[in-house]
Write an enzyme that holds these catalytic residues in place. Structure first.
Site, mmCIF file in Angstrom:
data_model
loop_
_atom_site.group_PDB
_atom_site.id
_atom_site.type_symbol
_atom_site.label_atom_id
_atom_site.label_comp_id
_atom_site.label_asym_id
_atom_site.label_seq_id
_atom_site.Cartn_x
_atom_site.Cartn_y
_atom_site.Cartn_z
ATOM 1 N N ASP A 9 0.767 -1.207 -0.022
ATOM 2 C CA ASP A 9 0.029 0.224 0.023
ATOM 3 C C ASP A 9 0.793 1.265 0.039
ATOM 4 O O ASP A 9 1.541 1.623 0.967
ATOM 5 C CB ASP A 9 -0.778 -0.048 1.435
ATOM 6 N N ASP A 109 -3.091 2.481 -6.062
ATOM 7 C CA ASP A 109 -1.768 2.610 -4.964
ATOM 8 C C ASP A 109 -1.609 1.234 -4.264
ATOM 9 O O ASP A 109 -1.358 1.206 -3.139
ATOM 10 C CB ASP A 109 -1.855 3.735 -4.254
ATOM 11 N N GLU A 110 -2.234 0.018 -4.687
ATOM 12 C CA GLU A 110 -2.266 -0.928 -3.919
ATOM 13 C C GLU A 110 -2.249 -2.178 -4.774
ATOM 14 O O GLU A 110 -2.956 -2.625 -5.945
ATOM 15 C CB GLU A 110 -3.613 -1.143 -3.160
#
Length: 360
Positions: A9, A109-110
């Site tokens: 993350d 973003d993960e």
DNA sequence: CGACGTGTAAC
DNA sequence: CCTTTTACACGTCG
């Protein structure tokens, strides 16, 4: 077989990127905004960095409220630049791909990585992979990330949330019980506001309360499937594989300058959204069978109208259908005015496996 | 079962 | 006064 999964993350990704490219805001409270354009400060907060969070500013809140919280403080408000963030995200995802053979990107973003093989089913090796990833992202992009490691995606996700920013948390199976013991049920991934309220009414406060609760009562409240899902989650059970899924739909939403029920005005906005969506459809090389109109009225209630047609990849050719869906909606809801509109293409057929006429 | 519409959730 | 995009489950209807 026991898997080892990493969840990566990126820490307050958008805000961190803006800090990197604007030295004047470095170290400050930074708030990335999605401006809707209807008035000076209308819109919502997309990302707040940690300094901004200390002031109570959170993603999702109205910009106007965030500005009130920031009053007299040194806070930088910036519009979001998704295109730029996506470019950097793509580079980072390439770094991750070097470290595993199975990856599932779940958002900009993960990502989940199945490192069972690469780690030789060894926790220490998995931790080393996580450290290498953190180092590469720091060196190549100047960013920190939080990593969670567990035997499944759920536990890995919960682990990465445990320590932020720049965290690295491992939750082995023997530690799941302890980790979930005092965890508020609302903190379980997938348990949102509505579910929390019902759990609360049942006297369920922690994940452990939920894990030990009577199945039958849960089934009454949530239905069989969701009850099972909730119990599994509260126990740290998740068998879902790490796999990159094919996209199911592409949509575009926009906010109208003013609330209106005028077909022409609304359709103008739809055409605008369609231009952008067309690019996406071409880039993804998809054909679709269902086209939907999405409406959000002044009370912020979302409704949809859709139609399934012959497969096509030509968005322009279905705009008349969207128009008729819009006319139908306005007829059926003559008392309503719209605040936002959107379009959605779904029911995809992917190009590579697209059947030719001869196959039918 | 496919189509359609709604609700929940996460980012 | 409140953004954007996606996924998925579920109920209903024909």
């Amino acid at each position: 077989m026991q898997r080892i999964i990493l969840h990566i993350d990126l820490d307050s990704f958008y805000a961190s990127l803006e800090e990197l490219r604007h030295e004047n805001i470095r170290g400050k409270a930074v708030v990335i905004c999605v401006y809707s354009g209807r008035s000076e400060d209308s819109g919502a907060v997309s990302t707040a960095n940690y300094k901004a969070r200390e002031l109570g500013i959170k993603s999702g809140m109205p910009i106007s409220l965030a500005k009130r919280l920031a009053k007299d403080k040194d806070v930088a408000f910036l519009p979001n630049d998704i295109e730029y963030y996506r470019t950097v995200s793509d580079r980072i995802m390439e770094i991750l791909e070097e470290e595993t053979d199975i990856m599932q990107q779940v958002s900009i973003d993960e990502s989940y990585l199945d490192v069972t093989k690469k780690s030789n089913e060894n926790w220490n090796n998995a931790k080393k992979i996580a450290e290498i990833i953190k180092k590469k992202i720091k060196e190549q992009e100047g960013l920190t990330c939080s990593v969670g490691i567990g035997h499944n995606k759920l536990v890995a996700k919960m682990a990465s949330k445990h320590k932020k920013p720049d965290g690295l948390t491992i939750i082995k199976d023997t530690e799941i019980k302890k980790f979930f013991e005092n965890l508020p049920a609302s903190k379980i991934h997938g348990v949102g506001g509505k579910t929390t309220k019902v759990l609360d009414e049942l006297g369920i406060k922690t994940a452990k309360d939920l894990a030990d609760f009577d199945v039958n009562i849960l089934e009454e409240k949530f239905g069989r499937n969701k009850a099972k899902l909730l119990l599994d989650k509260a126990r740290g059970i998740d068998d879902s594989p790490v796999e990159q899924k094919e996209r199911q739909q592409i949509s575009r939403l926009g906010t109208l300058k003013e609330d209106t029920d005028d077909v022409v005005t609304i359709f103008e906005k739809i055409k605008e959204l369609a231009t952008d969506m067309k690019k996406k459809i071409e880039k993804e090389k998809v054909s679709f069978r269902t086209i939907s109109l999405i409406t959000i009225d002044t009370a912020l209630k979302t409704q949809t109208r859709s139609e399934t047609i012959q497969v096509t990849n030509d968005l322009d050719s279905v705009l008349p259908i969207v128009k008729s869906l819009l006319e139908r909606f306005l007829e059926e809801n003559s008392e309503k005015k719209l605040r936002r509109v959107g379009i959605r293409a779904s029911n995809f057929i992917y190009k590579k496996e697209q059947k030719t006429l001869g196959d039918f």
